[in-house]
Write an enzyme that holds these catalytic residues in place. Structure first.
Site, PDB file in Angstrom:
ATOM      1  N   LYS A 152      76.222  53.912  99.287  1.00 27.98           N
ATOM      2  CA  LYS A 152      77.012  53.235 100.315  1.00 27.98           C
ATOM      3  C   LYS A 152      78.061  54.183 100.910  1.00 27.98           C
ATOM      4  CE  LYS A 152      74.715  49.446  99.717  1.00 27.98           C
ATOM      5  NZ  LYS A 152      73.693  49.935  98.770  1.00 27.98           N
TER       6      LYS A 152
HETATM    7  C1  LIG Z   1      71.990  43.889 101.383  1.00 29.26           C
HETATM    8  C2  LIG Z   1      72.193  44.308  99.959  1.00 29.26           C
HETATM    9  N1  LIG Z   1      72.639  43.414  99.063  1.00 29.26           N
HETATM   10  C3  LIG Z   1      72.863  43.750  97.773  1.00 29.26           C
HETATM   11  C4  LIG Z   1      72.624  45.022  97.329  1.00 29.26           C
HETATM   12  C5  LIG Z   1      72.861  45.355  95.891  1.00 29.26           C
HETATM   13  O1  LIG Z   1      73.906  46.263  95.756  1.00 29.26           O
HETATM   14  P1  LIG Z   1      74.236  46.923  94.315  1.00 29.26           P
HETATM   15  O2  LIG Z   1      73.322  48.091  94.166  1.00 29.26           O
HETATM   16  O3  LIG Z   1      75.674  47.317  94.418  1.00 29.26           O
HETATM   17  O4  LIG Z   1      74.004  45.884  93.307  1.00 29.26           O
HETATM   18  C6  LIG Z   1      72.146  45.993  98.213  1.00 29.26           C
HETATM   19  C7  LIG Z   1      71.872  47.358  97.755  1.00 29.26           C
HETATM   20  O5  LIG Z   1      71.552  48.250  98.480  1.00 29.26           O
HETATM   21  C8  LIG Z   1      71.932  45.634  99.566  1.00 29.26           C
HETATM   22  O6  LIG Z   1      71.457  46.505 100.460  1.00 29.26           O
END
Ligand SMILES: Cc1ncc(COP(=O)(O)O)c(C=O)c1O
Length: 383
Positions: free
Chosen positions: A185
């Site tokens: 990110k």
């Molecule tokens: C739209 C969306 N939601 C949730 C997530 C999950 O994020 P995390 O890896 O911090 O759990 C991602 C991960 O890329 C995502 O793109």
């Protein structure tokens, strides 16, 4: 050859990470809820205007917390776009609710409010828009829908820190919002996330669910002598090590966002002749959205063209990336959820999508290189 590629992503480093991590180590108590956690949460509140921000191990973890807070369970339905990461769905499926996948708008790949409206049934409890690429969904329409049908509006703002809609930070408009600080990110700490609580009535319970169902937050604040187990709970607070790294990043939010937006604009400018010639499309940003330059996405006429473009860019030393497979076509999506309607865009557009290198420090020549390579590949439409 591959080792020479300009990567698709490289995590930003502010330069303060090692110093803050050393401070955390010196303090010796690495468990959650220390000074670095408090500073990160305060910065997130200041940036978003949320009532409360709680650091979590990931955005997935924050979505799971949101699912428990919303009280959804077996028999309930939760509407979300099919074009998203698995966590948007699985957090609610874990509670026994049914994810209902709907189509996305072709220009932005964000949830189509009309498709969401059409999917509402008496069982619908929550609406979970995803701000793809750090560009806002149509929050006016979604907010109206949520109000009209008394649905929980939970923004999956995993990609959206630093972005806004009509001046309001993404993640701050639903009752709850979730952020990701995964290494991919704009800002991160390897694995990390946050839950934004925008409804003051939810703050106390959110703090309890966040910390194993206990009143430990009240104990830490000195309001009670002993803490107790009072509710369901997750183990969501990350250690001070994650928070120390994250603080060094969050402090640079404005700079990182600005740099990424400049790169985004350079791509937009360099590729404009190819877009005008009808050779490809770029993802659209509606006028009322301020994006955060998280993704620069190209849509080609078909998957074959996309794959040829990816190969040509790799040959020119540029790594690119595909993105999510539509969840309504995935094995788990079909088993645990259901699609509403035909979903023509979510079914086909991911196969035509390519993401260009996007990180703080991409060499300035890259946008022109992309335009030259793609112009040569698709008909000599040179910028
Ligand atoms: C739209 C969306 N939601 C949730 C997530 C999950 O994020 P995390 O890896 O911090 O759990 C991602 C991960 O890329 C995502 O793109």
């Amino acid at each position: 050859m591959t080792t020479d590629l300009i990567p698709f992503h490289r995590p930003f480093m502010s330069g303060n990470e090692a110093r803050y991590l050393q401070h955390a180590l010196d303090a010796a108590t690495l468990c959650a809820g220390g000074a670095f956690t408090a500073r990160c949460e305060a910065l997130l509140v200041a940036h978003t205007g949320a009532q409360r921000a709680l650091l979590t191990h990931s955005c997935t973890n924050a979505l799971e917390l949101a699912a428990v807070l919303s009280g959804v369970g077996p028999g309930d339905e939760v509407i979300l776009p099919s074009f998203t990461f698995t966590s948007t769905a699985t957090a609610f499926a874990l509670r026994g609710a049914t994810p209902v996948f709907v189509d996305v708008e072709p220009a932005t790949l964000n949830i189509d409010p009309a498709a969401a409206a059409a999917a509402i049934t008496p069982r619908t409890r929550a609406l979970v828009p995803v701000h793809y690429a750090g560009t806002s969904c149509d929050m006016t329409a979604l907010q109206q829908l949520a109000d009209q049908h008394r649905l929980w509006l939970i923004e999956d703002a995993a990609q959206a820190i630093g972005a806004s809609y009509k001046g309001q930070p993404l993640g701050s408009m639903g009752r709850l919002g979730t952020l990701s600080f995964h290494a991919t990110k704009n800002l991160g700490c390897g694995e990390g996330g946050a839950l934004l609580i925008n409804d003051p009535d939810l703050v106390e319970r959110a703090e309890i669910l966040h910390d194993k169902g206990t009143t430990r937050a009240q104990f830490r604040a000195g309001r009670i002598r002993q803490y107790d187990w009072v509710d369901l709970g997750l183990s969501a607070p990350p250690s001070e090590l994650q928070a120390a790294h994250l603080l060094a990043q969050l402090e640079q939010l404005a700079t990182v966002t600005q740099q990424r937006r400049l790169l985004w604009q350079a791509y937009q400018q360099a590729l404009a002749p190819l877009v005008q010639a009808g050779l490809l499309q770029t993802l659209h940003v509606p006028v009322d959205c301020t994006h955060n330059g998280h993704i620069f996405g190209l849509l080609f006429a078909d998957g074959g063209q996309r794959d040829r473009a990816q190969a040509a860019l790799a040959a020119a030393g540029l790594q690119t990336a595909l993105h999510y497979q539509p969840l309504h076509l995935s094995p788990a999506g079909q088993q645990l959820g259901r699609a509403h309607g035909a979903l023509p865009h979510a079914s086909t557009l991911p196969g035509r999508l390519l993401r260009l290198p996007m990180w703080h420090g991409v060499p300035a020549a890259v946008p022109e290189t992309v335009a030259r390579v793609l112009g040569d590949l698709f008909g000599g439409a040179r910028p």
